[in-house]
Every structure is written in structure tokens, then in C-alpha cells.
Scaffold this motif. Structure first.
Motif, PDB file in Angstrom:
ATOM      1  N   ASP A 218       0.833  -1.202   0.000  1.00  0.00           N
ATOM      2  CA  ASP A 218       0.000   0.000   0.000  1.00  0.00           C
ATOM      3  C   ASP A 218       0.867   1.252   0.000  1.00  0.00           C
ATOM      4  OD1 ASP A 218      -2.598   1.424   0.300  1.00  0.00           O
ATOM      5  OD2 ASP A 218      -1.736   1.984   2.254  1.00  0.00           O
ATOM      6  N   MET A 219       1.945   1.229   0.784  1.00  0.00           N
ATOM      7  CA  MET A 219       2.849   2.383   0.817  1.00  0.00           C
ATOM      8  C   MET A 219       3.510   2.596  -0.544  1.00  0.00           C
ATOM      9  SD  MET A 219       4.482   1.961   4.656  1.00  0.00           S
ATOM     10  CE  MET A 219       6.056   2.432   4.097  1.00  0.00           C
ATOM     11  N   TYR A 220       3.883   1.509  -1.221  1.00  0.00           N
ATOM     12  CA  TYR A 220       4.508   1.635  -2.539  1.00  0.00           C
ATOM     13  C   TYR A 220       3.531   2.234  -3.541  1.00  0.00           C
ATOM     14  CZ  TYR A 220       7.909  -1.586  -0.461  1.00  0.00           C
ATOM     15  OH  TYR A 220       8.833  -2.181   0.363  1.00  0.00           O
ATOM     16  N   ARG A 221       2.270   1.790  -3.500  1.00  0.00           N
ATOM     17  CA  ARG A 221       1.262   2.339  -4.420  1.00  0.00           C
ATOM     18  C   ARG A 221       1.067   3.826  -4.169  1.00  0.00           C
ATOM     19  NH1 ARG A 221      -0.916  -2.749  -3.773  1.00  0.00           N
ATOM     20  NH2 ARG A 221      -2.072  -2.215  -1.904  1.00  0.00           N
ATOM     21  N   ARG A 222       1.014   4.220  -2.896  1.00  0.00           N
ATOM     22  CA  ARG A 222       0.825   5.630  -2.571  1.00  0.00           C
ATOM     23  C   ARG A 222       2.033   6.465  -2.983  1.00  0.00           C
ATOM     24  NH1 ARG A 222      -0.126   5.787   3.250  1.00  0.00           N
ATOM     25  NH2 ARG A 222      -0.386   8.001   2.941  1.00  0.00           N
TER      26      ARG A 222
ATOM     27  N   ILE B 114       5.531  10.349  -6.949  1.00  0.00           N
ATOM     28  CA  ILE B 114       6.434  10.380  -8.110  1.00  0.00           C
ATOM     29  C   ILE B 114       5.749  11.065  -9.285  1.00  0.00           C
ATOM     30  CG2 ILE B 114       7.640   8.933  -9.793  1.00  0.00           C
ATOM     31  CD1 ILE B 114       8.068   6.940  -7.433  1.00  0.00           C
ATOM     32  N   ALA B 115       4.475  10.739  -9.490  1.00  0.00           N
ATOM     33  CA  ALA B 115       3.737  11.378 -10.595  1.00  0.00           C
ATOM     34  C   ALA B 115       3.671  12.885 -10.400  1.00  0.00           C
ATOM     35  CB  ALA B 115       2.338  10.779 -10.689  1.00  0.00           C
ATOM     36  N   ARG B 116       3.440  13.330  -9.180  1.00  0.00           N
ATOM     37  CA  ARG B 116       3.378  14.769  -8.921  1.00  0.00           C
ATOM     38  C   ARG B 116       4.730  15.435  -9.171  1.00  0.00           C
ATOM     39  NH1 ARG B 116       0.282  15.328  -3.273  1.00  0.00           N
ATOM     40  NH2 ARG B 116       0.643  17.552  -3.666  1.00  0.00           N
TER      41      ARG B 116
ATOM     42  N   PRO C 277       9.556  18.549  -4.567  1.00  0.00           N
ATOM     43  CA  PRO C 277       9.461  17.575  -3.468  1.00  0.00           C
ATOM     44  C   PRO C 277       9.340  18.239  -2.095  1.00  0.00           C
ATOM     45  CG  PRO C 277      11.118  16.884  -5.031  1.00  0.00           C
ATOM     46  CD  PRO C 277      10.683  18.262  -5.449  1.00  0.00           C
ATOM     47  N   SER C 278       9.988  19.382  -1.909  1.00  0.00           N
ATOM     48  CA  SER C 278       9.926  20.051  -0.607  1.00  0.00           C
ATOM     49  C   SER C 278       8.534  20.614  -0.311  1.00  0.00           C
ATOM     50  CB  SER C 278      10.969  21.159  -0.536  1.00  0.00           C
ATOM     51  OG  SER C 278      10.717  22.129  -1.540  1.00  0.00           O
ATOM     52  N   ASP C 279       7.702  20.768  -1.349  1.00  0.00           N
ATOM     53  CA  ASP C 279       6.352  21.281  -1.147  1.00  0.00           C
ATOM     54  C   ASP C 279       5.339  20.177  -0.854  1.00  0.00           C
ATOM     55  OD1 ASP C 279       7.251  23.843  -1.599  1.00  0.00           O
ATOM     56  OD2 ASP C 279       6.681  23.850  -3.718  1.00  0.00           O
TER      57      ASP C 279
END
Length: 92
Positions: free
Chosen positions: A34-38, A43-45, A52-54
Motif C-alpha cells: 500500500d505504501m509503494y502504491r501511494r 512520483i507522478a506529482r 518535493p519540498s512542497d
């Protein structure tokens, strides 16, 4: 570590169900698939331009309880029926 705990007759609690399948008594921890899917959403964002800092830090939301009743019986540990009923996986 599982064998050492069994040798000294110590009930063991682990962070993932792999250890329970190998002879540990109990595990309680996050559901890693579940953590990997989330994380794929993160990554898509990032690939779409987000910094990443946001991005907010997320904690696991799904946890799993696994029990090995054979290992518990070998150690003389009784697991209450209410705990067994709540387990996601029970090895008998």
C-alpha cells in the motif's frame, strides 16, 4: 533472530509478516505494498513539476496484524480470541 528468540523461549513481535511466516509469533506494521502504491502518486506529482519540498509528509494509513499460533503454542503463549479475530493473517 527468530531462532534465537525461540531458543530462549521469548515471544517475538516483528514489523512485517515475513517474520511470522518464518516462525515469529506476531507482527504488526504498515502494509508495504500500500505504501509503494501511494508513493507512485508522489512520483507522478514530481514528474509533473511539483517540488518535493512542497509535498506533505505522509504516514502509513494501513497496518496489518499477523499471528503464528504454532509458534505461540510452542512457547506456551495464549493469544486471546479477540486478537485472533482482528488479525489479517493467522498461521495455525
Amino acid at each position: 533472530m527468530i531462532e534465537l528468540a525461540a531458543e530462549y523461549r521469548l515471544p517475538s513481535i516483528w514489523e512485517t509478516d515475513v517474520y511470522v511466516r518464518d516462525g515469529g509469533v506476531m507482527s504488526y506494521g504498515p502494509n508495504f505494498p500500500d505504501m509503494y502504491r501511494r508513493s507512485a502518486g508522489y512520483i507522478a506529482r514530481i514528474l509533473k513539476g511539483a517540488k518535493p519540498s512542497d509535498l506533505p509528509v505522509q504516514q502509513p494509513t494501513k497496518f496489518e496484524l499477523a499471528l503464528n499460533l504454532k509458534a505461540a503454542n510452542r512457547l506456551g503463549v495464549t493469544i486471546p480470541p479477540a486478537v485472533i479475530a482482528r488479525a489479517d493473517e493467522v498461521i495455525e
